[in-house]
Design a protein around this motif. Structure first.
Motif, short mmCIF file in Angstrom:
data_model
loop_
_atom_site.label_atom_id
_atom_site.label_comp_id
_atom_site.label_asym_id
_atom_site.label_seq_id
_atom_site.Cartn_x
_atom_site.Cartn_y
_atom_site.Cartn_z
N ASN A 85 0.75 -1.25 0.00
CA ASN A 85 0.00 0.00 0.00
C ASN A 85 0.78 1.30 0.00
O ASN A 85 0.26 2.33 -0.36
CB ASN A 85 -0.90 0.05 1.25
N GLY A 88 1.31 4.17 -3.04
CA GLY A 88 0.55 4.00 -4.28
C GLY A 88 1.41 3.81 -5.52
O GLY A 88 2.49 3.24 -5.47
N ASP A 89 0.92 4.30 -6.65
CA ASP A 89 1.55 4.00 -7.94
C ASP A 89 2.61 5.03 -8.31
O ASP A 89 2.34 6.05 -8.92
CB ASP A 89 0.45 3.98 -9.01
N GLY A 147 -4.69 -4.00 -1.35
CA GLY A 147 -3.53 -3.30 -1.89
C GLY A 147 -2.90 -4.16 -2.96
O GLY A 147 -3.33 -5.27 -3.23
#
Lengths: 313, 370, 329
Positions: A85, A88-89, A147
């Motif tokens: 988690n 994020g990206d 996640g």
């Protein structure tokens, strides 16, 4: 030649018998249930033993040093949640997450060791409380499972050469490293000394405080690596995934001949203990033993191993 | 010298324990050791062929199958009864399709669940039933298994993934229905206590979301901070007690746990009962009946049914026969209002029995009595 | 000159801390409990109402009895992780064998106590005769008893407790005094007297603080330890009987907290793992601290994650406040 052999046998007595025990169980099940020794099952076994074997190394070292680490389960859960988690990206998120999670593990290790050093509180209580804090922190961060663990990590760790996967290799390497450290390095000797009698160790000039903190850092970091491997296998983070590993790691260490009184024990023995616990689950599944008997089987193995190990002293 | 004898004795003991394991186990264990080799070989060759599109024809040629069922927790009688519903249904309706039946215990441990799934695949299962504990953890494995021709049915807990089918009861849905009853039918205004199950599980999150969404349109309702009982009755009781003391004006309780203990708190302290969401096991029904008549309890039961395993079984068997099955089946949750208690309550049956159930009386008596 | 002055000053400060922490350590537990009660009074005064206090006492009574058993063990350098398994097994036996039938009450009580004695004996033999470490031995016994419980019930807890035992666990005397609290109180008084006034009690302290010296003085260390294990097994099974009465149907959940909670209660009460220091009085307060703290965190409406964080930190703080900084380690 014979006397050198005898010396080794004497020193590693407990370990040898646990391994013999393990081999007997392995042979027994392989003979009675051919499916147990099929290549598919062996591949699975090699993957299934990884997490417990890894985290138990750290627990062994802490126990040899006279302490105990009840935070390992919480650290594993924390690691999986962060690996799935954090942030994020973002490009190269895998590296960022791994660095972050190790940083946290090191901090946790330092805190555990520091509190044990600077106060008279028993490590049992200290790590019990810190594990509660870590559990709370994990849930505060993210209460639900989920996640996404970066696929590259999963691909790397789960990659297989024949029946051996990368995760198995990692475990083997870790064991080689830590067995060497504990049996040959100064640090290893210091840990045994500290566990045996911390007063004498101090008088002998060992910086007991630093050694203690190091053992807790090692344990937390190994729990962290375990968490990374688990996260890679599952592809997701789960706040409750680490809990069973606490009792199992203690059981594995005990079967392997290390006790709670400190100053004695071998990491090599723990390997047998951890493998035994994981293999028994698999073996009993292959043998179609009803789930309820698996509880008794585990308990019986623990008791037998305990009795064998006790006679050694 | 003596020690050597001791160890030899222990070795013999262990070997005999291991060989006696072949006698313990599930019903179809009889021909296990010989069958094991054949089924593994058969499963492996079949699997190799199935990666091509010849999957359906090869499967249809088989008439007996290896079936694997993962019990998600053996320490919980709801989960165990769900397994019993499955066992009864499969022996009763599909006995001729069974080659081998395997039961494994996940012990509420996501890692163990993965390991057990692997073990079932190795044992050559053609179909596996699993109640997924982590919504994402199984996805890669399930995808691989389905691609190899194994039918994987996710059941009881909702999950998204490449399963052949997912037959589940919506936790969100049942939570919302319970909460809506509190808001609408019971006309509750004021503070409401939410006692959820296990912290950190997907079920708990879905449940909470259902409750929160239901109360969105009812500004008079104030939801107190979420509490967790970890499915422990003693903790549920303590939470109720403490919350009631801190908030004497507590207006209702929404609980995913055994509600009897929460109701007990009111009886013991002599305070009037407030509306509570209820469960439908026999003991809870008995207490509901009693409290309704004696103390004016208002309750409404929304229950995740143990029968979902049979629904999953039916879908799974259809798939085994090669028929088309829906990707997702929303198995409805069971609701019960206070006027219908007697339709289900059975004073002669044990307290821990969950309704609705497909089990016939004699099977129930055998399970629950010594 | 300056050095001498510095030396005197540092000595004074050391002495002050030394004296303060000494007082704290001796009466520390009660002092800390007082502070906790004050906190509760400020943050959530409703918890101090008499009926709520009775509720909290009732909820803590089973843990209280187990903690007394654990105290005896820790005093003699032992420990018992199998207490949870013991309680659950006894509960299953009481419920399953009596099936609620009042005529079987005496039978199940005797059976439960015998089981307790046997489990205590098992733990004791592992530790005393086979010289297995107490933590290790009791872990094995815990696995064994849990396994037996599962096989006995095949996962389905059956039956319910007979009415007399229900009263023990959930009933009240005179309408407000819970029976289980009375039992807890009686056991506490009995063991405070045993520990402080009898020779056996003194032997327990002697064995705990220094087994070698105790043996030299003529105390049969093995016998004392073994007896302590049997007594604690008995006490725990008694707690199990009350637990069966507290819960109306048998369940496996809830038992897993007893080992760690009871150990925490004992340590919170000032008894040391090293043995020979502490007592039942402290453990009672330790049990109360655990119960009151959990209740407080519930009542101030903290979210679940923060409950975990707070309880961990607070317990650490409490134990720190009277075990103090280590001067040697």
């Amino acid at each position: 030649m014979g006397s050198i052999l005898k010396k080794y046998v004497y020193r590693y007595n407990a370990v040898i018998f646990v391994y013999i025990f393990l081999i007997i169980i392995f042979l027994g099940f392989s003979i009675s249930f051919p499916i147990f020794r099929s290549s598919k099952n062996l591949t699975n076994i090699l993957i299934q033993i990884v997490p417990l074997a890894m985290v138990s190394i750290g627990q062994t070292i802490v126990l040899i040093g006279g302490g105990v680490d009840l935070t390992v389960g919480s650290v594993i859960s924390l690691t999986t949640v962060i690996m799935a988690n954090f942030l994020g990206d973002v490009p190269s998120v895998t590296i960022i997450r791994i660095l972050f999670v190790f940083a946290i593990a090191i901090v946790i290790g330092i805190i555990n060791g520091f509190i044990c050093n600077e106060t008279k509180i028993a490590p049992l209580i200290v790590t019990l409380c810190t594990s509660s804090v870590i559990d709370g922190a994990v849930l505060a961060y993210r209460m639900s499972p989920g996640g996404i663990v970066p696929k590259e990590l999963g691909n790397f760790i789960n990659f297989k050469f024949g029946i051996v996967s990368v995760s198995t290799l990692i475990v083997v390497v870790l064991y080689i490293i830590f067995i060497t450290i504990m049996s040959r390095s100064t640090f290893g000797i210091h840990v045994y000394a500290m566990g045996g009698n911390s007063e004498f160790a101090k008088m002998a000039g060992i910086n007991v405080k630093r050694v203690r903190i190091m053992t807790y850092i090692i344990s937390a970091c190994l729990a962290c690596v375990t968490g990374i491997v688990i996260a890679a296998r599952m592809g997701s983070g789960l706040p409750t995934v680490g809990a069973p590993f606490l009792i199992d790691s203690l059981t594995a260490v005990i079967i392997g001949g290390t006790g709670f009184s400190g100053g004695h024990g071998f990491v090599l023995g723990t390997l047998a203990g951890a493998v035994m616990i994981s293999v028994i689950s698999n073996a009993l599944n292959m043998a179609n033993v009803s789930p309820f008997y698996q509880y008794i089987a585990k308990g019986a193995i623990l008791l037998i191993a305990m009795i064998i190990n006790s006679r050694k002293k | 010298m003596k020690k050597i004898f001791l160890y030899m004795f222990l070795m013999v003991l262990i070997l005999s324990i291991i060989s006696s394991f072949s006698l313990i186990g599930c019903k179809t264990k009889a021909a296990e050791t010989t069958k094991a080799a054949e089924t593994t070989a058969a499963a492996e060759t079949t699997k190799a062929a199935e990666t091509t599109k010849a999957a359906e024809t090869t499967k249809a040629a088989k008439t007996k199958f290896n079936i694997g069922y993962q019990i998600y927790y053996s320490g919980n009688d709801w989960s165990l009864q769900m397994a019993e519903e499955f066992k009864y249904a499969i022996q009763h309706d599909y006995a001729d399709m069974i080659d081998n039946l395997y039961y494994v215990d996940d012990q509420l441990d996501a890692t163990k669940q993965l390991n057990n799934f692997d073990d079932l695949v190795v044992k050559g299962c053609d179909i596996i039933f699993v109640s997924v504990l982590d919504p994402n953890a199984m996805n890669a494995k399930v995808k691989e298994a389905v691609a190899a021709g194994i039918i994987v049915i996710g059941f009881a807990i909702d999950v998204k993934g490449d399963f052949t089918s997912v037959v589940a009861t919506s936790d969100y849905g049942r939570a919302k229905t319970s909460a809506l009853w509190i808001a609408k039918d019971a006309g509750v205004k004021g503070k409401v206590l939410l006692i959820n199950g296990g912290a950190g599980t997907q079920t708990a999150i879905d449940y909470k979301n259902g409750v929160v969404d239901a109360f969105k349109d009812y500004p008079d309702i104030k939801l107190l901070p979420e509490t967790f009982s970890q499915w422990d009755w003693a903790i549920a009781k303590k939470i109720t007690q403490d919350t009631l003391t801190a908030n004497p004006d507590l207006a209702a309780i929404v609980t995913d746990n055994d509600p009897r203990y929460s109701a007990q708190v009111f009886i013991e302290s002599g305070k009037p009962l407030i509306p509570i969401t209820w469960h439908t096991n026999n003991g809870a029904l008995r207490v509901w009946k009693e409290l309704k008549e004696k103390s004016g309890l208002k309750a409404f039961a929304v229950q995740k049914p143990v029968t979902v395993s049979k629904a999953a079984l039916d879908i799974g068997m259809k798939a085994l026969k090669g028929e088309e099955v829906p990707k997702a089946v929303d198995w409805p949750f069971f609701t019960l209002t206070e006027d219908k208690i007697d339709e289900y309550y059975r004073p002669d049956l044990p307290d821990n029995l969950w309704f609705p159930t497909f089990l016939p009386d004699d099977v129930i008596q055998k399970l629950y009595s010594k | 000159m300056k050095d001498a002055k510095l030396k005197i000053e540092t000595k004074k400060r050391k002495t002050f801390i030394y004296v303060f922490s000494n007082i704290f350590r001796k009466g520390g537990v009660y002092f800390v409990f007082l502070i906790l009660v004050v906190f509760i009074g400020i943050l959530s005064p409703k918890s101090l109402g008499p009926s709520h206090i009775m509720d909290m006492l009732k909820n803590s009574s089973v843990l209280g009895i187990v903690s007394i058993a654990q105290t005896l063990l820790i005093l003699t350098r032992g420990i018992d992780l199998s207490v949870g398994a013991n309680i659950i097994f006894v509960m299953l036996l009481v419920d399953g064998i009596s099936m609620g039938n009042p005529n079987k009450t005496v039978l199940v009580i005797i059976l439960a106590l015998v089981v307790g004695i046997l489990i205590g004996l098992l733990n004791g033999i592992l530790v005393v005769k086979l010289k297995i470490e107490p933590l290790v031995g009791s872990l094995g016994v815990m696995s064994l008893i849990t396994g037996i419980s599962y096989i006995y019930t095949m996962g389905f807890g059956k039956g319910t407790a007979p009415p007399f035992i229900n009263t023990l666990g959930s009933g009240q005397l005179f309408g407000f005094l819970p029976v289980s609290v009375v039992i807890w109180a009686v056991i506490s008084i009995v063991f405070i007297i045993i520990l402080k006034k009898t020779i056996f009690g003194r032997h327990i302290y002697a064995v705990g603080s220094n087994p070698k010296s105790a043996a030299v003085v003529g105390i049969n260390v093995s016998r004392v330890s073994l007896i302590v294990y049997v007594i604690s097994g008995l006490l725990v099974s008694l707690a199990g009987i009350i637990w069966a009465g507290y819960l109306s149907s048998p369940t496996f959940s809830g038992g897993q907290y007893f080992p760690l909670d009871s150990i925490a209660a004992v340590i919170l009460g000032g008894t040391l793992f090293a043995g020979g220091v502490g007592g039942v009085g402290g453990s009672i307060i330790g049990t109360l601290i655990i119960g009151f703290l959990a209740s407080l965190l519930n009542m101030i409406g903290l979210s679940h994650p923060w409950k975990l964080i707070s309880s961990g930190l607070i317990i650490l703080l409490i134990v720190f406040s009277y075990s103090g900084r280590s001067r040697t380690n």
